[in-house]
Structure formats: C-alpha cells, structure tokens
Motif scaffolding. Sequence first.
Motif, PDB file in Angstrom:
ATOM      1  N   THR A 106       0.827  -1.202   0.000  1.00 40.82           N
ATOM      2  CA  THR A 106       0.000   0.000   0.000  1.00 40.82           C
ATOM      3  C   THR A 106       0.865   1.257   0.000  1.00 40.82           C
ATOM      4  N   LYS A 107       1.926   1.238   0.790  1.00 36.83           N
ATOM      5  CA  LYS A 107       2.827   2.382   0.878  1.00 36.83           C
ATOM      6  C   LYS A 107       3.463   2.682  -0.481  1.00 36.83           C
ATOM      7  N   ILE A 108       3.930   1.647  -1.169  1.00 38.51           N
ATOM      8  CA  ILE A 108       4.596   1.842  -2.459  1.00 38.51           C
ATOM      9  C   ILE A 108       3.612   2.367  -3.498  1.00 38.51           C
ATOM     10  N   ALA A 109       2.415   1.830  -3.523  1.00 32.04           N
ATOM     11  CA  ALA A 109       1.418   2.292  -4.492  1.00 32.04           C
ATOM     12  C   ALA A 109       1.092   3.765  -4.276  1.00 32.04           C
ATOM     13  N   LYS A 110       0.948   4.154  -3.029  1.00 31.64           N
ATOM     14  CA  LYS A 110       0.656   5.563  -2.737  1.00 31.64           C
ATOM     15  C   LYS A 110       1.852   6.452  -3.060  1.00 31.64           C
ATOM     16  N   GLU A 111       3.051   5.946  -2.872  1.00 35.85           N
ATOM     17  CA  GLU A 111       4.244   6.705  -3.231  1.00 35.85           C
ATOM     18  C   GLU A 111       4.294   6.937  -4.737  1.00 35.85           C
ATOM     19  N   ILE A 112       3.986   5.911  -5.495  1.00 27.18           N
ATOM     20  CA  ILE A 112       3.955   6.051  -6.957  1.00 27.18           C
ATOM     21  C   ILE A 112       2.919   7.096  -7.364  1.00 27.18           C
ATOM     22  N   MET A 113       1.750   7.041  -6.761  1.00 27.23           N
ATOM     23  CA  MET A 113       0.700   8.003  -7.083  1.00 27.23           C
ATOM     24  C   MET A 113       1.108   9.435  -6.737  1.00 27.23           C
ATOM     25  N   SER A 114       1.871   9.584  -5.672  1.00 28.95           N
ATOM     26  CA  SER A 114       2.261  10.926  -5.230  1.00 28.95           C
ATOM     27  C   SER A 114       3.396  11.519  -6.062  1.00 28.95           C
ATOM     28  N   LYS A 115       4.229  10.668  -6.655  1.00 23.98           N
ATOM     29  CA  LYS A 115       5.405  11.144  -7.375  1.00 23.98           C
ATOM     30  C   LYS A 115       5.244  11.168  -8.899  1.00 23.98           C
ATOM     31  N   ILE A 116       4.220  10.495  -9.404  1.00 23.03           N
ATOM     32  CA  ILE A 116       4.032  10.354 -10.846  1.00 23.03           C
ATOM     33  C   ILE A 116       2.613  10.763 -11.209  1.00 23.03           C
ATOM     34  N   LYS A 117       2.476  11.496 -12.300  1.00 23.20           N
ATOM     35  CA  LYS A 117       1.142  11.800 -12.839  1.00 23.20           C
ATOM     36  C   LYS A 117       0.662  10.563 -13.585  1.00 23.20           C
ATOM     37  N   ILE A 118      -0.399   9.958 -13.066  1.00 25.59           N
ATOM     38  CA  ILE A 118      -0.929   8.725 -13.639  1.00 25.59           C
ATOM     39  C   ILE A 118      -2.114   9.061 -14.548  1.00 25.59           C
ATOM     40  N   ALA A 119      -2.071   8.564 -15.779  1.00 28.47           N
ATOM     41  CA  ALA A 119      -3.173   8.800 -16.713  1.00 28.47           C
ATOM     42  C   ALA A 119      -4.378   7.934 -16.374  1.00 28.47           C
ATOM     43  N   VAL A 120      -4.127   6.651 -16.104  1.00 32.59           N
ATOM     44  CA  VAL A 120      -5.197   5.694 -15.808  1.00 32.59           C
ATOM     45  C   VAL A 120      -4.744   4.768 -14.691  1.00 32.59           C
ATOM     46  N   VAL A 121      -5.620   4.563 -13.723  1.00 36.83           N
ATOM     47  CA  VAL A 121      -5.420   3.543 -12.690  1.00 36.83           C
ATOM     48  C   VAL A 121      -6.448   2.450 -12.934  1.00 36.83           C
ATOM     49  N   ARG A 122      -5.997   1.203 -13.084  1.00 32.88           N
ATOM     50  CA  ARG A 122      -6.924   0.090 -13.264  1.00 32.88           C
ATOM     51  C   ARG A 122      -6.737  -0.927 -12.163  1.00 32.88           C
ATOM     52  N   GLY A 123      -7.807  -1.234 -11.449  1.00 34.23           N
ATOM     53  CA  GLY A 123      -7.732  -2.227 -10.392  1.00 34.23           C
ATOM     54  C   GLY A 123      -9.107  -2.714 -10.010  1.00 34.23           C
ATOM     55  N   ASN A 124      -9.150  -3.694  -9.094  1.00 38.68           N
ATOM     56  CA  ASN A 124     -10.454  -4.131  -8.593  1.00 38.68           C
ATOM     57  C   ASN A 124     -10.890  -3.205  -7.461  1.00 38.68           C
ATOM     58  N   LEU A 125     -12.081  -3.403  -6.956  1.00 38.04           N
ATOM     59  CA  LEU A 125     -12.639  -2.472  -5.980  1.00 38.04           C
ATOM     60  C   LEU A 125     -11.801  -2.397  -4.715  1.00 38.04           C
ATOM     61  N   SER A 126     -11.352  -3.552  -4.208  1.00 37.23           N
ATOM     62  CA  SER A 126     -10.543  -3.556  -2.993  1.00 37.23           C
ATOM     63  C   SER A 126      -9.273  -2.735  -3.172  1.00 37.23           C
ATOM     64  N   GLU A 127      -8.627  -2.906  -4.311  1.00 36.21           N
ATOM     65  CA  GLU A 127      -7.378  -2.187  -4.578  1.00 36.21           C
ATOM     66  C   GLU A 127      -7.606  -0.687  -4.668  1.00 36.21           C
ATOM     67  N   ILE A 128      -8.648  -0.286  -5.373  1.00 35.99           N
ATOM     68  CA  ILE A 128      -8.920   1.139  -5.550  1.00 35.99           C
ATOM     69  C   ILE A 128      -9.320   1.774  -4.224  1.00 35.99           C
ATOM     70  N   LYS A 129     -10.107   1.065  -3.424  1.00 36.27           N
ATOM     71  CA  LYS A 129     -10.473   1.575  -2.103  1.00 36.27           C
ATOM     72  C   LYS A 129      -9.236   1.760  -1.225  1.00 36.27           C
ATOM     73  N   ALA A 130      -8.362   0.757  -1.211  1.00 36.87           N
ATOM     74  CA  ALA A 130      -7.152   0.832  -0.389  1.00 36.87           C
ATOM     75  C   ALA A 130      -6.257   1.968  -0.854  1.00 36.87           C
TER      76      ALA A 130
END
Length: 277
Positions: A106-130
Amino acid sequence: MEIYYKISRALQNVRNLRPLVHHITNYVTVNDCANITLAIGASPVMADDINEVRDMVILSDSLVINIGTLNSRTVESMIEAGKKANEFNIPVVLDPVGVGATPYRTKIAKEIMSKIKIAVVRGNLSEIKALYGINAQTKGVDSSENFSTGENVSSSIKSFARDFANSFHTVVAITGKTDIITDGETLYSVKNGHEMLSRITGTGCMCTSLIGSYLGAGSNDLYGALAGVATMGIAGEIAYNRLDPYEGSGSLKSKIMDAIYHLSEEEILNWGKIDEE
C-alpha cells in the motif's frame, strides 16, 4: 452506438501505429502481458533495470507500471521511469495489484501516485479503495469485495469512482462483474466478460496492457481506458463461446489472445455492452 465506433477507430489506430508499450510489470504475468500487447497490434518492451528505464521510456509511447511482484529494485525503476515519462508527456498506466494486502504494498502504491502523474489507474474495488485510503479487504492479490449485485452497480460505488478520479486527477477503471470507468465526470459501465476469466491468472494485468496500448496509439485517457476494458471483456465472451465442452481455462486463455488478434468492428458493435452516464 457512437462509443462503439470510437473504440473501433481506436483499435485500428493501434494496429496502424503499433505503439511501443514499456512495461515494468510482474514476473507472474509478464509473458501474458507481452503477448496480449502483440495480439492487439502494439509492441511490448519489458525493461525494468534502473540503468536503462529512463532511456527506454523516452523511446516508448506509453508506460505500464504493475506492482504485482514488488521488490525494492523495481520500485526505484518504476518511479524513475514514471518521472521521465511525465517529463516527455508519455501516458502512464498504474495497476496497483494487491494494494491493501500488506502495508508495504500500500505504501509503495501511494508513493507512486504521489510522485508520478498517472493517466489511468486500473484495479479491482478492494485495490482502488485501499489506494484511496478506505479500509478494504483483499485475498492475496484478488478482491474480496463484489461491488455488483447482478447486473447493477450501486450509486455509492459510482460516486466513489468519480471522487477517486477527481481527487487524483486521473481516470479510474474499476474492474469486476460490471466494470466502471470514469474521469470524474463522464462514467461508463461495461457489462462484458465472463466469470471464467477469474480462473485465469493475469487477466487484469493483460487488461492494463491493453489500456497502455490504446493510450500509446493516441487515445485520450478516458476512451483509452474504456477501450482496453471493453476489448478484454468482449474477447473474454467471444473466447468462452468458442470453447468445446472438454476445454477449460487453458484453452480459454489462448482463445482470448486469438479473439483480440481478430477483433473486428462488427464484433465490437454486436458484443459490446456499454452504458454512459
């Protein structure tokens, strides 16, 4: 009906332009991601060493980051490649596999989101909620939550998807029994696919590669995400309907590849189940 023609034109653009899709992905599904990218007509490259990712991403038309098999070596490569992609306006797709399963993931995913402009995030509901910061349960890297009841998706989930997209200034594709794709304003529901797809490892990862292929060929973020998700769902249905009685998940996987390779405008029009709101 117009949306089906848009997807068909986007598919033709992929086949004509053959975009180079740079993957930093997981070793469980790396071969599948490469083959699905080739099947749709794009070109994959799977470079993940820190010494070449910056140079490789500059040559590419899109970047797919998939955190399925995390390790500290590739995390650095993901972040550096993502920053370089942003610098050159190359779209980045994030697949936050298994977010919520462990604090590190979870920490790494949030770090990626904070440091990189993401065009599209694709995941299941649990992943997107987390990823959003809502407590969600995962089972390994699979969702333990089913957000659809039959064919319908609740208004609260649609509202959540829009909030996520607006909060992170991205397009989110939440895949499940019914898929939700939104940029925070326009929202699409896709009801294609078959439950047997869940018996094949990597269908989500392959879907993310398809999104990367569409973005690499010039589709805008929303339509690229929609096209990738719809393509995977339609191909899954076509493949299932081509199974012989004695065939199972192994045959389904190869037939999905074949269905995408041969996917036509007529099949998109006949098989597509997309609603817009």
